[in-house]
Write an enzyme that holds these catalytic residues in place. Structure first.
Site, short mmCIF file in Angstrom:
data_model
loop_
_atom_site.label_atom_id
_atom_site.label_comp_id
_atom_site.label_asym_id
_atom_site.label_seq_id
_atom_site.Cartn_x
_atom_site.Cartn_y
_atom_site.Cartn_z
N LYS A 78 1.39 -1.29 0.19
CA LYS A 78 -0.18 0.07 0.03
C LYS A 78 0.89 1.45 0.48
O LYS A 78 1.82 0.85 0.60
CB LYS A 78 -0.89 0.04 1.27
CG LYS A 78 -1.84 1.24 1.26
CD LYS A 78 -3.54 0.66 1.87
CE LYS A 78 -4.39 2.09 2.24
NZ LYS A 78 -5.06 2.53 3.88
N SER A 153 -9.70 1.69 2.64
CA SER A 153 -9.45 2.72 1.97
C SER A 153 -7.52 1.88 1.30
O SER A 153 -6.97 1.91 0.45
CB SER A 153 -8.21 3.61 2.82
OG SER A 153 -7.61 2.36 3.28
N SER A 177 -10.01 -0.87 6.80
CA SER A 177 -9.54 -0.65 5.30
C SER A 177 -8.53 -1.58 5.41
O SER A 177 -8.38 -1.70 4.13
CB SER A 177 -8.92 1.06 5.50
OG SER A 177 -9.57 1.36 4.88
N1 GLN Z 1 -13.32 3.75 6.09
C1 GLN Z 1 -12.66 4.41 7.22
C2 GLN Z 1 -12.86 6.21 6.65
O1 GLN Z 1 -12.78 6.02 5.94
C3 GLN Z 1 -11.41 3.50 7.28
C4 GLN Z 1 -10.53 4.24 7.07
C5 GLN Z 1 -8.92 2.84 7.23
O2 GLN Z 1 -9.69 2.45 8.15
N2 GLN Z 1 -8.41 3.44 6.69
O3 GLN Z 1 -12.27 5.99 7.84
#
Ligand code: GLN
Length: 471
Positions: A78, A153, A177
């Site tokens: 990532k 994400s 995410s």
């Molecule tokens: N979807 C969640 C957010 O937007 C989690 C994002 C993540 O785990 N990085 O905060």
């Protein structure tokens, strides 16, 4: 070799048996990326030359018998995890040309094993989002249905693995995410206990919530990759002391009241069917009372933006990346951040600054912290009688590209079941449990298990059982 279904475990066996070399394996993945990625966009950058050089070095190690579990295995990383000398942009314009000046601890560990790094993967900007549509470099598509999102994400990492463009990948999980894209792409995703994996060299989003973890095709692979990256690290002040993984435990608690509403009927049916099958395999399934779980999402969307607003203060146009010239230092800050950050990132910074502001911090931030403590207490109480807690990973399968992009609250609801684990700091895993049909396409759905702190061993053993009963 069929690289689309190849696991770490199988590739390890094949490499050790000299069925093929790491160079041949890496070459096969690079060709697959060339063929598939133009229509998926899992990768922001592919490191062909260095990947082949790493493969050659791995082949030399394998020839001399100096083999670690990940020697010669091609992985995707990532874009918020630092690799010395490589661009790490967090899919943001503000870091478009930023090159990491050191290796993150997880990368150092993988380098020591002789892993191969294929490239860096697309993500929601600074990991804020649940669809990978918030990338400054364009969305990633779900390889199982290219009209749908891969989740987020860590959507690029998930799409790379599900699309046969990496054996496995690293993601990061602040509120789901890793697990939610795993669910949407038919993969296993593990969010480790807070402090189990070093955050040194992970670009921070919400520092009290963030963890790096694996996205893999099987639970066995998740175990291999987790074992490779975990361990105490002096460079991370919140790192846990080393601990052994314990297996066993067949009692699963289900917070029934919490999942009464808000999820698709067929996803709910699949969740119940998985519990029934586990019961048939000797598990005891009991209801648990966790009255504060309904507050997890609002608490998360106060605590997380608060931490985001302070963590992202460092991108000032002076220290890292993009710098827009202006007459005063204040204007440099303003112009750089206005141009460099995308809409969701700016929304979080504004929300976070508001909830931390002098007039409102008692009403929002401090209140949220207090409720977070109650959520933790719900988990502690539940783990006195059960070994794990089951929840759906997400309320539905992968949704259409564009479906939720203009409605932040609809997007935030994707996280309703996953943020709970990050707030409590406990480990959680998503394992594919079957499919539901949408527009005639069978879409994967994950089954989520959360364990007590340091309980990854329990979750991985249960995950293997979910794979077995799934059939
Ligand atoms: N979807 C969640 C957010 O937007 C989690 C994002 C993540 O785990 N990085 O905060």
């Amino acid at each position: 070799m069929d690289i689309t279904t190849l696991t770490i475990a199988q590739a390890r066996a094949d490499l050790d048996a000299k069925k093929y070399t790491s160079r041949e394996l890496t070459q096969a993945y690079l060709s697959a990326i060339e063929k598939t990625d133009p229509s998926i966009h899992a990768y922001l950058e592919v490191w062909r030359d260095s990947a082949l050089a790493e493969a050659d070095a791995a082949d030399t190690r394998i020839a001399t018998g100096d083999v670690a579990p990940l020697t010669g295995i091609p992985l995707a990383i990532k874009d918020n995890i630092l690799i010395h000398g490589r661009i790490a942009s967090s899919s943001s314009k503000i870091l478009e040309h930023y090159r990491a000046t050191y290796d993150s601890t997880v990368i150092l560990k993988l380098k020591a094993q002789g892993a191969v790094f294929l490239g860096r993967t697309n993500m929601d900007e600074f990991a804020m989002g649940s669809s990978t549509e918030n990338s400054a470099y364009g969305a990633t598509k779900n390889p199982l249905d290219s009209t749908r999102v891969p989740g987020g994400s860590s959507g690029g990492s998930a799409a790379a693995v599900a699309g046969g463009m990496a054996v496995a990948a690293l993601g990061s999980d602040t509120g789901g995410s890793i697990r939610q894209p795993a669910s949407h792409c038919g993969l296993v995703g593990l969010k480790p206990s807070y402090g189990a994996v070093s955050r040194f060299g992970l670009m921070p989003m919400g520092s009290s919530l963030d963890q790096i973890g694996p996205l893999t095709k099987t639970t066995t692979d998740a175990r291999i990759l987790f074992e490779a990256i975990r361990g105490h690290d002096e460079n991370d002040g919140t790192s846990l002391p080393d601990y052994a993984l314990a297996g066993g435990g067949k009692r699963i608690g289900v917070p029934r009241a919490f999942i009464e509403k808000g999820l698709d009927a067929d996803v709910r049916a699949l969740f119940d069917a998985t519990l029934e099958k586990l019961k048939g395999a000797g598990y005891s399934i009991v209801d648990v009372d966790m009255p504060n779980l309904p507050y997890a999402l609002p608490v998360y969307y106060i605590v997380c933006p608060a931490e985001v607003s302070t963590n992202l203060a460092r991108y000032d146009g002076i220290r890292y990346g993009l710098s827009v010239q202006a007459d005063t230092i204040q204007d440099v800050y303003k112009k750089t951040r206005a141009v460099g950050f995308g809409e969701e990132v700016r929304r979080r910074i504004l929300t976070g600054t508001f909830v931390l502001s002098a007039g409102y911090s008692d009403a929002y931030y401090r209140k949220a912290r207090a409720v977070r403590a109650l959520i933790r207490a719900d988990f502690d109480k539940a783990f006195a009688t059960v070994d794990a807690i089951a929840l759906p990973t997400a309320p539905g399968p992968a949704f259409k590209i564009g479906e939720k992009a203009s409605d932040p609250l609809a997007m935030y609801l994707e996280d309703i079941f996953s943020v709970t684990a990050n707030l409590a700091g406990v480990p959680a895993i998503s394992v594919p449990s079957g499919t539901v049909a949408r527009d005639g396409v069978a879409l994967p759905v994950g089954f989520q298990l959360m364990g007590p702190l340091r309980g990854e061993g329990v979750l991985l053993a249960m995950g293997e059982d979910v794979e077995r009963v799934r059939g």
